[in-house]
Design an enzyme around this catalytic site. Structure first.
Site, mmCIF file in Angstrom:
data_model
loop_
_atom_site.group_PDB
_atom_site.id
_atom_site.type_symbol
_atom_site.label_atom_id
_atom_site.label_comp_id
_atom_site.label_asym_id
_atom_site.label_seq_id
_atom_site.Cartn_x
_atom_site.Cartn_y
_atom_site.Cartn_z
ATOM 1 N N ARG A 26 26.587 34.565 69.596
ATOM 2 C CA ARG A 26 27.212 33.520 70.631
ATOM 3 C C ARG A 26 26.296 33.165 71.930
ATOM 4 O O ARG A 26 27.162 33.052 72.946
ATOM 5 C CB ARG A 26 28.577 33.859 70.795
ATOM 6 C CG ARG A 26 29.784 33.589 69.840
ATOM 7 C CD ARG A 26 29.986 32.268 69.350
ATOM 8 N NE ARG A 26 30.787 32.409 68.093
ATOM 9 C CZ ARG A 26 32.318 31.926 68.367
ATOM 10 N NH1 ARG A 26 32.787 31.459 69.416
ATOM 11 N NH2 ARG A 26 32.913 32.037 67.240
ATOM 12 N N ARG A 30 29.979 28.981 76.247
ATOM 13 C CA ARG A 30 30.676 28.401 77.410
ATOM 14 C C ARG A 30 30.367 29.371 78.834
ATOM 15 O O ARG A 30 31.007 28.947 79.721
ATOM 16 C CB ARG A 30 32.336 28.125 77.023
ATOM 17 C CG ARG A 30 32.631 27.229 76.451
ATOM 18 C CD ARG A 30 34.025 27.104 76.294
ATOM 19 N NE ARG A 30 34.348 28.239 75.267
ATOM 20 C CZ ARG A 30 35.591 28.531 74.835
ATOM 21 N NH1 ARG A 30 36.377 27.939 75.207
ATOM 22 N NH2 ARG A 30 35.752 29.485 73.907
ATOM 23 N N ARG A 39 27.807 19.939 76.300
ATOM 24 C CA ARG A 39 29.154 19.734 75.332
ATOM 25 C C ARG A 39 29.837 18.460 75.906
ATOM 26 O O ARG A 39 30.205 17.522 74.880
ATOM 27 C CB ARG A 39 29.719 20.868 75.615
ATOM 28 C CG ARG A 39 31.092 20.774 74.420
ATOM 29 C CD ARG A 39 32.041 22.123 75.069
ATOM 30 N NE ARG A 39 32.980 22.411 73.946
ATOM 31 C CZ ARG A 39 34.178 21.914 73.753
ATOM 32 N NH1 ARG A 39 34.335 20.850 74.524
ATOM 33 N NH2 ARG A 39 34.824 22.390 72.652
ATOM 34 N N ASP A 76 28.701 25.807 63.664
ATOM 35 C CA ASP A 76 29.954 26.550 63.290
ATOM 36 C C ASP A 76 30.175 27.005 62.068
ATOM 37 O O ASP A 76 29.733 26.172 61.064
ATOM 38 C CB ASP A 76 31.039 26.035 63.991
ATOM 39 C CG ASP A 76 32.045 26.790 64.113
ATOM 40 O OD1 ASP A 76 31.969 27.690 65.253
ATOM 41 O OD2 ASP A 76 32.970 26.996 63.399
ATOM 42 N N TYR A 153 40.278 30.549 57.268
ATOM 43 C CA TYR A 153 40.561 29.390 58.049
ATOM 44 C C TYR A 153 40.716 28.293 57.354
ATOM 45 O O TYR A 153 41.827 27.335 57.660
ATOM 46 C CB TYR A 153 39.272 28.898 58.901
ATOM 47 C CG TYR A 153 38.870 29.920 59.912
ATOM 48 C CD1 TYR A 153 39.552 29.809 61.406
ATOM 49 C CD2 TYR A 153 37.845 31.051 59.694
ATOM 50 C CE1 TYR A 153 39.247 30.462 62.121
ATOM 51 C CE2 TYR A 153 37.577 31.911 60.814
ATOM 52 C CZ TYR A 153 38.358 31.495 62.115
ATOM 53 O OH TYR A 153 38.123 32.605 63.076
HETATM 54 O O1 1CP Z 1 24.806 31.203 69.994
HETATM 55 C C1 1CP Z 1 25.676 30.932 68.899
HETATM 56 O O2 1CP Z 1 25.711 32.168 68.292
HETATM 57 C C2 1CP Z 1 26.432 29.683 68.618
HETATM 58 C C3 1CP Z 1 26.375 29.284 67.369
HETATM 59 C C4 1CP Z 1 28.043 29.921 66.725
HETATM 60 C C5 1CP Z 1 28.159 30.718 65.701
HETATM 61 C C6 1CP Z 1 27.239 31.649 65.175
HETATM 62 C C7 1CP Z 1 28.993 29.299 66.963
HETATM 63 C C8 1CP Z 1 29.273 28.208 68.240
HETATM 64 N N1 1CP Z 1 30.286 29.427 66.201
HETATM 65 C C9 1CP Z 1 29.555 30.456 65.571
HETATM 66 C C10 1CP Z 1 30.180 31.396 64.284
HETATM 67 C C11 1CP Z 1 31.572 31.435 64.369
HETATM 68 N N2 1CP Z 1 32.573 30.374 64.377
HETATM 69 C C12 1CP Z 1 32.459 32.808 63.896
HETATM 70 C C13 1CP Z 1 31.805 33.867 63.526
HETATM 71 C C14 1CP Z 1 31.315 34.573 64.558
HETATM 72 C C15 1CP Z 1 32.510 35.271 65.250
HETATM 73 O O3 1CP Z 1 33.399 36.088 64.828
HETATM 74 O O4 1CP Z 1 32.579 34.983 66.511
HETATM 75 C C16 1CP Z 1 33.883 32.176 63.747
HETATM 76 C C17 1CP Z 1 35.002 32.936 63.441
HETATM 77 C C18 1CP Z 1 34.015 30.728 64.193
HETATM 78 C C19 1CP Z 1 35.016 30.210 64.226
HETATM 79 C C20 1CP Z 1 35.242 29.407 65.444
HETATM 80 N N3 1CP Z 1 34.627 28.471 66.070
HETATM 81 C C21 1CP Z 1 36.301 30.027 66.724
HETATM 82 C C22 1CP Z 1 37.248 31.306 66.579
HETATM 83 C C23 1CP Z 1 38.545 30.638 66.067
HETATM 84 C C24 1CP Z 1 39.729 31.716 66.142
HETATM 85 O O5 1CP Z 1 40.390 31.602 66.709
HETATM 86 O O6 1CP Z 1 39.552 32.364 65.064
HETATM 87 C C25 1CP Z 1 36.026 29.099 67.792
HETATM 88 C C26 1CP Z 1 36.917 29.324 69.189
HETATM 89 C C27 1CP Z 1 35.067 28.338 67.249
HETATM 90 C C28 1CP Z 1 34.309 27.254 68.318
HETATM 91 C C29 1CP Z 1 33.022 27.637 68.797
HETATM 92 N N4 1CP Z 1 32.031 27.725 67.916
HETATM 93 C C30 1CP Z 1 30.755 27.864 68.852
HETATM 94 C C31 1CP Z 1 31.154 27.725 69.988
HETATM 95 C C32 1CP Z 1 30.191 28.099 71.092
HETATM 96 C C33 1CP Z 1 32.502 28.000 69.987
HETATM 97 C C34 1CP Z 1 33.294 27.362 71.308
HETATM 98 C C35 1CP Z 1 33.547 25.957 71.508
HETATM 99 C C36 1CP Z 1 33.614 25.405 72.741
HETATM 100 O O7 1CP Z 1 34.576 25.180 73.392
HETATM 101 O O8 1CP Z 1 32.552 24.771 73.105
#
Ligand code: 1CP
Length: 344
Positions: A26, A30, A39, A76, A153
């Protein structure tokens, strides 16, 4: 051995270095003010994922600040369910909300695998664009969620702590659940094939919720589907390198390290370092595993932890990383200090 000017890829191919290559789960996100600006410019999180130019821009943002060895595609894990026909929304401060799969008829309603590219083609364009802009020494990482984690999910509709709905579906409708896992597996193979064709050097499979499975089902629902994906990808692309992240599986980590189709296992922060060295790194390259909370707190304890991890894994294959994703409250100065400590 293939000599490689990409350090991260070189470690996956068996080379050793005094300073391990490093990237951060990640790393675009943010905690970076420039990410938050882009964003807003995109309109929202999903608009950002499906905009190749802006997705490429945020992928490269952390590399402009820090001396990292890897870039990870900005996308994502929930884009596959979205491309299979489920509505997806990201509400500010609330995380993802996904239309749910509740029964067998919902599984059958999912779109055919070859339809996913209609939705996902901007992601492949982003990969090509990143590749064209990336310094030749940086490894480009593509990724997807594991079938188990993605299924949670699709069934829960959002993040969950206990995955009770998913486990209920699995226990009461095992055949439908297996069909769902196969559908996700097929879609993931096609999606990742396109990412590799567009230029991804390495693929990472995120099984963030593997640790939620009872021990008796880890092999069947976490390991097996990821092994199938890795084997099918390697049949088409024999040189692609695959990292798996079965977060939270404890002693099962050893089984993952013995699978031929995997090239690296990403460790979570709970594993004792010495255990991971003897029972995982002995068999395979490891990645990890600094607790992301240290990038919030910083200080001497963070430095000590970084040096311990580096030292413990210094005799085998190691890619330095966190044990889970960086949090929005991480301090940029601590990320700088992490990289400086590794290079000292
Ligand atoms: O730099 C990077 O790694 C960005 C690319 C990336 C990756 C590899 C994002 C962007 N998401 C992911 C993978 C991802 N998404 C996972 C696996 C990794 C982990 O366990 O952290 C999971 C479980 C998700 C699902 C997801 N997407 C969640 C979690 C939800 C939950 O409560 O279970 C969330 C909050 C997101 C949104 C997201 N995805 C990525 C970002 C930067 C964000 C935050 C969004 C924002 O508000 O800008």
């Amino acid at each position: 051995m293939i000599k490689n000017n990409k350090k991260l890829l070189a470690v996956l191919n068996g080379e050793k270095f005094k300073v391990p290559p490093v990237w951060l789960m990640r790393q675009a996100g943010r905690y970076l003010p420039e990410y938050k600006n882009t964003r807003v410019l995109a309109g929202g999180f999903l608009d950002l994922c499906y905009n190749p130019k802006l997705a490429a821009e945020v992928t490269l943002q952390p590399l402009n600040r820090f001396d990292l060895d890897g870039a990870i595609l900005f996308a994502d894990i929930l884009l596959i369910p979205n491309a299979l026909g489920l509505k997806l929304e990201f509400r500010e401060g609330e995380g993802p909300i996904l239309e749910t799969v509740n029964d067998h008829s919902d599984v059958l309603k999912l779109l055919k695998t070859n339809a996913i590219h209609d939705t996902l083609s901007p992601v492949y364009d982003a990969v090509s664009l990143i590749k064209s802009k990336l310094n030749k020494n940086i490894t480009l990482i593509g990724f997807a969620g594991s079938p188990w984690t993605v299924s949670t999910y699709m069934i829960e509709g959002r993040g969950s702590k206990d995955h009770q709905k998913t486990k209920m579906f699995l226990a009461r409708n095992p055949e439908s659940f297996n069909t769902l896992i196969s559908k996700i597996t097929d879609a993931t193979v096609d999606y990742l094939s396109k990412q590799i064709e567009a230029g991804a050097d390495v693929i990472k499979l995120f099984d963030s919720w593997a640790g939620s499975l009872p021990g008796s089902l880890v092999e069947k629902y976490s390991l097996k589907p990821m092994k199938e994906i890795a084997e099918r990808l390697k049949e088409i692309f024999p040189y692609v390198q695959i990292i798996v992240f079965p977060r939270g599986v404890g002693p099962h980590y050893t089984k993952f390290s013995q699978i031929k189709a995997f090239d690296c296992v990403a460790l979570d922060s709970n594993l004792p370092l010495i255990w991971a060295k003897d029972n995982v790194q002995n068999n395979i390259v490891v990645q990890g595993n600094l607790d992301p909370s240290f990038l919030v707190s910083g200080g001497e304890m963070m430095i000590e932890e970084i040096l311990n991890i580096k030292k413990m894994f210094s005799n085998g294959g190691h890619i330095f990383n966190l044990g889970h994703g960086i949090t929005p409250s991480a301090d940029i100065k601590n990320v700088e200090s992490l990289i400086a400590t590794l290079h000292k």
